[in-house]
Motif scaffolding. Sequence first.
Motif, mmCIF file in Angstrom:
data_model
loop_
_atom_site.group_PDB
_atom_site.id
_atom_site.type_symbol
_atom_site.label_atom_id
_atom_site.label_comp_id
_atom_site.label_asym_id
_atom_site.label_seq_id
_atom_site.Cartn_x
_atom_site.Cartn_y
_atom_site.Cartn_z
ATOM 1 N N UNK A 1 -1.728 2.793 -3.638
ATOM 2 C CA UNK A 1 -1.943 2.455 -5.044
ATOM 3 C C UNK A 1 -0.699 1.744 -5.559
ATOM 4 N N UNK A 2 -0.919 0.627 -6.230
ATOM 5 C CA UNK A 2 0.207 -0.163 -6.760
ATOM 6 C C UNK A 2 -0.098 -0.497 -8.220
ATOM 7 N N UNK A 3 -0.163 0.549 -9.027
ATOM 8 C CA UNK A 3 -0.434 0.378 -10.449
ATOM 9 C C UNK A 3 0.880 0.083 -11.157
ATOM 10 N N UNK A 4 0.973 -1.103 -11.741
ATOM 11 C CA UNK A 4 2.202 -1.552 -12.385
ATOM 12 C C UNK A 4 2.019 -1.679 -13.892
ATOM 13 N N UNK B 1 13.517 -2.574 1.897
ATOM 14 C CA UNK B 1 14.145 -1.266 1.765
ATOM 15 C C UNK B 1 13.799 -0.478 3.016
ATOM 16 N N UNK B 2 14.717 0.342 3.513
ATOM 17 C CA UNK B 2 14.409 1.141 4.695
ATOM 18 C C UNK B 2 13.561 2.379 4.387
ATOM 19 N N UNK B 3 13.377 2.695 3.109
ATOM 20 C CA UNK B 3 12.638 3.913 2.753
ATOM 21 C C UNK B 3 11.165 3.788 3.122
ATOM 22 N N UNK B 4 10.636 4.832 3.760
ATOM 23 C CA UNK B 4 9.232 4.803 4.164
ATOM 24 C C UNK B 4 8.375 5.827 3.424
ATOM 25 N N UNK B 5 8.997 6.741 2.694
ATOM 26 C CA UNK B 5 8.227 7.756 1.976
ATOM 27 C C UNK B 5 7.862 7.306 0.569
ATOM 28 N N UNK B 6 8.722 6.494 -0.036
ATOM 29 C CA UNK B 6 8.512 6.050 -1.413
ATOM 30 C C UNK B 6 8.562 4.534 -1.459
ATOM 31 N N UNK C 1 -10.329 -3.342 -15.187
ATOM 32 C CA UNK C 1 -9.759 -4.492 -14.477
ATOM 33 C C UNK C 1 -8.872 -3.990 -13.341
ATOM 34 N N UNK C 2 -8.929 -4.678 -12.232
ATOM 35 C CA UNK C 2 -8.088 -4.336 -11.088
ATOM 36 C C UNK C 2 -7.792 -5.620 -10.326
ATOM 37 N N UNK C 3 -6.849 -5.530 -9.373
ATOM 38 C CA UNK C 3 -6.466 -6.718 -8.610
ATOM 39 C C UNK C 3 -7.678 -7.443 -8.027
ATOM 40 N N UNK D 1 -5.357 -0.901 -5.402
ATOM 41 C CA UNK D 1 -4.775 -0.688 -4.085
ATOM 42 C C UNK D 1 -4.482 -2.025 -3.414
ATOM 43 N N UNK D 2 -3.291 -2.109 -2.811
ATOM 44 C CA UNK D 2 -2.931 -3.294 -2.029
ATOM 45 C C UNK D 2 -3.140 -2.979 -0.551
ATOM 46 N N UNK D 3 -3.661 -3.945 0.183
ATOM 47 C CA UNK D 3 -3.869 -3.722 1.614
ATOM 48 C C UNK D 3 -2.546 -3.438 2.316
ATOM 49 N N UNK D 4 -1.569 -4.311 2.110
ATOM 50 C CA UNK D 4 -0.257 -4.113 2.715
ATOM 51 C C UNK D 4 0.833 -4.592 1.762
ATOM 52 N N UNK D 5 1.905 -3.831 1.697
ATOM 53 C CA UNK D 5 3.088 -4.208 0.921
ATOM 54 C C UNK D 5 4.294 -4.083 1.835
ATOM 55 N N UNK D 6 5.141 -5.109 1.820
ATOM 56 C CA UNK D 6 6.397 -5.076 2.569
ATOM 57 C C UNK D 6 7.535 -5.011 1.556
ATOM 58 N N UNK D 7 8.399 -4.028 1.718
ATOM 59 C CA UNK D 7 9.549 -3.895 0.823
ATOM 60 C C UNK D 7 10.833 -4.165 1.591
#
Length: 201
Positions: A85-88, A105-110, A1-3, A97-103
């Motif tokens: 990858x956004x495995x929760x 947070x200013x962090x761009x590496x994690x 199962x996946x999104x 995998x999500x096409x785009x995620x907006x957080x």
Amino acid sequence: MAYSEFSLAKAKQDFSLSILEKRNIFASVSELTASNLLVETLNYNLDIALGSNSEKARSELIIAPILVDLRRQLHEQVSLFSGVDFTVDNSKGLNGTCDFIITKSPEILILTAPVITVVEAKKENINGGLGQCAAEMVAAQIFNEQAANEIKTIYGAVTTDNIWQFLKLEKQTLTIDLSEYYLKDVNKILGILASGVSQEG
């Protein structure tokens, strides 16, 4: 199962969601004027994206520039992740995998909580992407809770690039805006995307 395997009916059943369908739920949201750079980029890229008629091209040439402009205009208060990858929770099918995620947070590496918005790109079928987007929004909610960084509302968007439809998730209630926004309304699209950043969390 996946999104990608979630229909709206399955997401509703598996996550005990109440679904509200309304028009114009973002009507009162202020527009955010697209930068001149974004306007020029979209004008130049549109023919290429439409000509190639692929989901990937549309994501890269139309959707990504809009989201990058959002980040720039919000003075890097948010970060943007593409194709991550956004495995929760594998047991609930909240993986993939999500096409785009907006957080927010200013962090761009994690990828760091709180996740405020997920954007799902679909070549043609908006309705076909609603279930996938809903599942990703539930995953974002759980991800934020696990990080003890909860926010009131998770936002979602399903887009063909030319047409955008927005959703919001508050606790177990998923509200789907039946109104569609078009690329010519990019200022409104940016405004709706920006509205999630102002909430506390």
